[in-house]
Design an enzyme around this catalytic site. Structure first.
Site, mmCIF file in Angstrom:
data_model
loop_
_atom_site.group_PDB
_atom_site.id
_atom_site.type_symbol
_atom_site.label_atom_id
_atom_site.label_comp_id
_atom_site.label_asym_id
_atom_site.label_seq_id
_atom_site.Cartn_x
_atom_site.Cartn_y
_atom_site.Cartn_z
ATOM 1 N N LYS A 1 0.853 -1.281 -0.150
ATOM 2 C CA LYS A 1 -0.072 0.029 -0.014
ATOM 3 C C LYS A 1 0.729 1.333 -0.099
ATOM 4 O O LYS A 1 2.026 1.067 0.287
ATOM 5 C CB LYS A 1 -0.594 -0.113 1.205
ATOM 6 C CG LYS A 1 -1.872 -1.036 1.156
ATOM 7 C CD LYS A 1 -2.908 -0.879 2.396
ATOM 8 C CE LYS A 1 -4.040 -2.162 2.212
ATOM 9 N NZ LYS A 1 -4.902 -1.937 3.360
ATOM 10 N N TYR B 1 -12.689 -1.926 -3.657
ATOM 11 C CA TYR B 1 -13.117 -2.137 -2.118
ATOM 12 C C TYR B 1 -14.449 -2.026 -2.312
ATOM 13 O O TYR B 1 -14.970 -1.955 -1.254
ATOM 14 C CB TYR B 1 -12.405 -1.287 -1.250
ATOM 15 C CG TYR B 1 -11.019 -1.345 -1.074
ATOM 16 C CD1 TYR B 1 -10.580 -2.661 -0.084
ATOM 17 C CD2 TYR B 1 -9.782 -0.703 -1.311
ATOM 18 C CE1 TYR B 1 -9.612 -2.955 0.303
ATOM 19 C CE2 TYR B 1 -8.715 -1.086 -1.038
ATOM 20 C CZ TYR B 1 -8.308 -2.069 0.086
ATOM 21 O OH TYR B 1 -7.084 -2.612 0.401
ATOM 22 N N PHE C 1 -15.563 3.770 6.997
ATOM 23 C CA PHE C 1 -14.086 3.966 6.726
ATOM 24 C C PHE C 1 -13.841 4.248 5.172
ATOM 25 O O PHE C 1 -12.828 4.269 4.502
ATOM 26 C CB PHE C 1 -13.051 3.071 7.175
ATOM 27 C CG PHE C 1 -13.329 1.557 6.961
ATOM 28 C CD1 PHE C 1 -12.773 0.901 5.854
ATOM 29 C CD2 PHE C 1 -13.853 0.734 7.869
ATOM 30 C CE1 PHE C 1 -13.063 -0.427 5.732
ATOM 31 C CE2 PHE C 1 -14.157 -0.496 7.708
ATOM 32 C CZ PHE C 1 -13.679 -1.092 6.572
ATOM 33 N N ARG D 1 -1.886 -14.439 4.751
ATOM 34 C CA ARG D 1 -2.774 -13.539 5.792
ATOM 35 C C ARG D 1 -1.903 -13.658 7.166
ATOM 36 O O ARG D 1 -2.135 -12.931 8.038
ATOM 37 C CB ARG D 1 -4.052 -14.163 5.948
ATOM 38 C CG ARG D 1 -4.924 -13.731 4.852
ATOM 39 C CD ARG D 1 -6.367 -14.104 4.810
ATOM 40 N NE ARG D 1 -7.028 -13.292 5.752
ATOM 41 C CZ ARG D 1 -7.556 -11.857 5.757
ATOM 42 N NH1 ARG D 1 -7.121 -11.672 4.444
ATOM 43 N NH2 ARG D 1 -8.329 -11.541 6.429
ATOM 44 N N THR E 1 -5.288 -7.084 10.647
ATOM 45 C CA THR E 1 -5.586 -5.816 10.003
ATOM 46 C C THR E 1 -5.078 -4.427 10.876
ATOM 47 O O THR E 1 -4.419 -3.460 10.535
ATOM 48 C CB THR E 1 -7.155 -5.621 9.876
ATOM 49 O OG1 THR E 1 -7.687 -6.744 9.220
ATOM 50 C CG2 THR E 1 -7.581 -4.238 9.175
ATOM 51 N N ARG F 1 2.781 -6.307 9.273
ATOM 52 C CA ARG F 1 1.865 -5.088 9.928
ATOM 53 C C ARG F 1 2.509 -4.593 11.128
ATOM 54 O O ARG F 1 2.654 -3.414 11.250
ATOM 55 C CB ARG F 1 0.493 -5.468 9.856
ATOM 56 C CG ARG F 1 -0.084 -5.221 8.568
ATOM 57 C CD ARG F 1 -1.552 -5.794 8.313
ATOM 58 N NE ARG F 1 -2.390 -5.730 7.311
ATOM 59 C CZ ARG F 1 -3.333 -6.368 6.841
ATOM 60 N NH1 ARG F 1 -3.700 -7.332 7.653
ATOM 61 N NH2 ARG F 1 -4.082 -5.995 5.856
ATOM 62 N N ASN G 1 -2.027 0.243 6.545
ATOM 63 C CA ASN G 1 -1.478 -0.964 7.268
ATOM 64 C C ASN G 1 -0.593 -1.769 6.390
ATOM 65 O O ASN G 1 -0.550 -2.961 6.331
ATOM 66 C CB ASN G 1 -2.601 -1.747 7.794
ATOM 67 C CG ASN G 1 -3.684 -2.346 6.904
ATOM 68 O OD1 ASN G 1 -3.631 -1.950 5.495
ATOM 69 N ND2 ASN G 1 -4.743 -3.243 7.197
ATOM 70 N N HIS H 1 -2.282 -5.485 1.570
ATOM 71 C CA HIS H 1 -3.424 -6.066 1.603
ATOM 72 C C HIS H 1 -3.179 -7.563 1.060
ATOM 73 O O HIS H 1 -2.466 -7.792 0.348
ATOM 74 C CB HIS H 1 -4.520 -5.315 0.427
ATOM 75 C CG HIS H 1 -5.562 -6.204 0.059
ATOM 76 N ND1 HIS H 1 -6.939 -6.199 0.737
ATOM 77 C CD2 HIS H 1 -5.918 -7.285 -1.010
ATOM 78 C CE1 HIS H 1 -7.613 -7.239 0.288
ATOM 79 N NE2 HIS H 1 -7.145 -7.412 -0.769
ATOM 80 N N GLU I 1 -9.639 -10.899 -7.446
ATOM 81 C CA GLU I 1 -8.775 -9.843 -7.435
ATOM 82 C C GLU I 1 -7.400 -9.922 -8.408
ATOM 83 O O GLU I 1 -7.097 -8.792 -8.918
ATOM 84 C CB GLU I 1 -8.350 -9.904 -5.980
ATOM 85 C CG GLU I 1 -9.372 -9.468 -5.101
ATOM 86 C CD GLU I 1 -8.957 -9.350 -3.446
ATOM 87 O OE1 GLU I 1 -7.704 -9.630 -2.989
ATOM 88 O OE2 GLU I 1 -9.772 -9.015 -2.709
HETATM 89 P P1 CMP Z 1 -7.345 -4.594 3.794
HETATM 90 O O1 CMP Z 1 -7.039 -5.963 4.015
HETATM 91 O O2 CMP Z 1 -6.894 -3.831 2.611
HETATM 92 O O3 CMP Z 1 -9.107 -4.551 3.756
HETATM 93 C C1 CMP Z 1 -9.813 -3.496 3.862
HETATM 94 C C2 CMP Z 1 -9.032 -2.357 4.467
HETATM 95 O O4 CMP Z 1 -10.024 -1.208 5.021
HETATM 96 C C3 CMP Z 1 -8.321 -2.758 5.590
HETATM 97 O O5 CMP Z 1 -6.929 -3.582 5.055
HETATM 98 C C4 CMP Z 1 -7.610 -1.355 6.289
HETATM 99 O O6 CMP Z 1 -6.343 -0.806 5.703
HETATM 100 C C5 CMP Z 1 -8.913 -0.602 6.070
HETATM 101 N N1 CMP Z 1 -9.656 -0.016 7.197
HETATM 102 C C6 CMP Z 1 -9.713 1.314 7.851
HETATM 103 N N2 CMP Z 1 -10.437 1.305 8.653
HETATM 104 C C7 CMP Z 1 -10.820 -0.027 9.089
HETATM 105 C C8 CMP Z 1 -11.394 -0.600 10.139
HETATM 106 N N3 CMP Z 1 -12.090 0.115 11.000
HETATM 107 N N4 CMP Z 1 -11.581 -1.742 10.151
HETATM 108 C C9 CMP Z 1 -11.246 -2.603 8.994
HETATM 109 N N5 CMP Z 1 -10.368 -2.398 8.066
HETATM 110 C C10 CMP Z 1 -10.316 -0.820 7.943
#
Ligand code: CMP
Length: 140
Positions: free
Chosen positions: A11, A51, A59, A87, A93, A104, A114, A117, A128
């Site tokens: 990212k 997304y 968010f 993962r 996350t 992370r 973070n 993805h 994807e």
């Molecule tokens: P990702 O695995 O890319 O999938 C969705 C993304 O939303 C997640 O990683 C985070 O970068 C982002 N995100 C931002 N805020 C939140 C939240 N409160 N809960 C989960 N994902 C979040």
């Protein structure tokens, strides 16, 4: 155990800090092979579509803004149980909850910024991957 493929994004928070190589080293040390990779700057339409599953989440707008704030590196990773393995090596996350040694925990700035993805299922991985790569781009 089956060899499978998963989709990964490094990212904007990580590309901004020039961490692509460090993230890739963690992926490779975890047994994942990078079989396709390109650096792109996502358009707003691409980020919103990618997304889309999160469109109703509070968010969502901030997430899209963040994902188009700089370049990303989109990747296809291959290995034994690649979806689950990736993962595991990404960590939770929210970096505050991530295990030591995970990407992370090592690199992420916040739950939004973070660093990576990773697909959450083999089915989503296929969708994807197809969103960003043609079959001929992937060399295993
Ligand atoms: P990702 O695995 O890319 O999938 C969705 C993304 O939303 C997640 O990683 C985070 O970068 C982002 N995100 C931002 N805020 C939140 C939240 N409160 N809960 C989960 N994902 C979040």
């Amino acid at each position: 155990m089956a060899t499978e493929r998963t989709f990964s994004i490094i990212k904007p928070d990580a590309t901004r800090r020039n961490l692509t190589g460090k993230v890739n080293a963690v992926l490779e040390e975890a047994g994942l092979r990078i079989v396709a990779q390109k650096r792109i700057h996502m358009t707003q339409a691409q980020a919103e579509a990618f997304y889309g599953v999160h469109a109703a989440r509070p968010f969502f707008r901030d997430l899209v803004t963040f994902m188009i704030s700089g370049p990303v590196v989109v990747q296809v990773l291959e290995g034994e149980n690649a979806v689950a393995r990736n993962r595991e090596v990404m960590g939770a996350t929210n970096p505050a909850n991530a295990e030591p040694g995970t990407i992370r925990k090592l690199f992420a700035e916040s739950i939004e910024a973070n660093s990576v993805h990773g697909s959450d299922s083999a089915e989503n991985a296929a969708t994807e991957i197809a969103y960003f790569f043609a079959g001929t781009d992937i060399v295993g």
